[in-house]
Design an enzyme around this catalytic site. Structure first.
Site: not given
Ligand code: G3H
Ligand code: ZN
Length: 284
Positions: A82, A104, A209-210
């Site tokens: 990730d 990324d 960012g969900a």
């Molecule tokens: O790459 C990981 C996610 O985008 C984490 O998003 O901080 O909203 O859980 P979050």
């Molecule tokens: Zn992320």
């Protein structure tokens, strides 16, 4: 089952009109919470580790834990890097056994992001590993990656077309108003932008960012073509709240199993609810 790629899971999801959850893995309790939830929901799942997660747990532990989980599971499991920020990081993950990597390059100028993504994609795809790229810049904090509100950038649909054509990622993470970490206000998602990107770009789209996005907005995003959804912060909240509650109830507790067990159960409930919301339950 052996680990499968994130491309395979999300391509199937786009045909079925649902999204696959991707959950950040830092230790055994998180892994078991996610895998047990996937088994109970009969859902495909993506485990992922950030660079921060890799330095915390160690890459060998992450890979071996994910492999044991996948081999014992009756649902398909992918292991994704990730927010990898370098060619070298992606290569190390591929060598060690990841089935998917995210490179990324969203902090780089457009041309440099294309060059980095293409370089990783050429190698990864040759050995059967799928590649997620990011275009635009998702705000907030994800471990060691901090993007201020001023630096956050929405994805331009026209640029997305050119980016996918030239960099050839298997999946594309887009910035449509979500942010990493805990939201200060109410997140406002730009659904028109999502539709415009979906109409012109044919690779699976990823929502980062969900955590903290309303159920209605998540459902709408899935309807409009998001097929991978990343959740980390909501697991952290469930974990730490459960640990706090356990210790508040029994301040003398010293058995890690009695402290971490309820935290693992709390995270499993979060993951199960997300799988139902994303529509991935009973898709295996
Ligand atoms: O790459 C990981 C996610 O985008 C984490 O998003 O901080 O909203 O859980 P979050
Ligand atoms: Zn992320």
């Amino acid at each position: 089952m052996a680990l499968v790629t994130a491309a395979e899971l999300t391509q199937k999801a786009s045909l079925g009109g649902y999204a696959v959850g991707a959950f950040n893995l830092n230790n055994m309790e998180i892994l078991q919470a996610v895998i047990n939830a996937a088994e109970e929901e009969r859902s495909p799942v993506i485990l992922q580790a950030s660079q921060g997660g890799l330095s915390y747990a160690g890459i060998d532990y992450i890979v071996q834990m994910a492999k044991v989980a996948a081999e014992n599971a009756s649902v398909p499991v992918a292991l994704n890097l990730d927010h990898g920020t370098s060619f070298e990081q992606a290569m190390e993950c591929i060598r060690k056994g990841f089935s998917a990597v995210m490179v990324d390059g969203s902090h780089l100028p457009f041309e440099d992001n294309i060059a980095l993504t293409k370089r990783v994609a050429d190698v990864a795809q040759a050995v059967g590993v799928s590649v997620e790229a990011e275009l635009g810049r998702i705000g907030g904090t994800e471990d060691d990656i901090v993007v201020s509100e001023a630096e956050a950038l929405m994805t331009d649909p026209k640029e997305a077309v050119e980016f996918v054509e030239r960099a050839k990622p298997d999946l594309l993470a887009i910035a449509i108003g979500t942010a990493h970490g805990v939201y200060k206000g109410v997140p406002r998602l730009d659904f028109q932008r999502l539709s415009a990107i979906r109409e012109q770009v044919d690779v699976p789209l990823v929502l980062h960012g969900a955590s903290g996005v309303s159920d209605d907005d998540i459902k709408k995003a899935c309807k409009l073509g998001i097929t991978k959804i990343n959740i980390d912060t909501e697991l952290r909240i469930a974990f730490s709240q459960a640990v706090r509650d356990t210790l508040a109830e029994n301040p003398k507790e010293i058995d890690p199993r009695k402290i971490l067990g309820p935290a693992r159960d709390a995270m499993k409930q979060v993951v199960r609810a997300k799988m139902r919301l994303f529509g991935s339950s009973n898709k295996v």
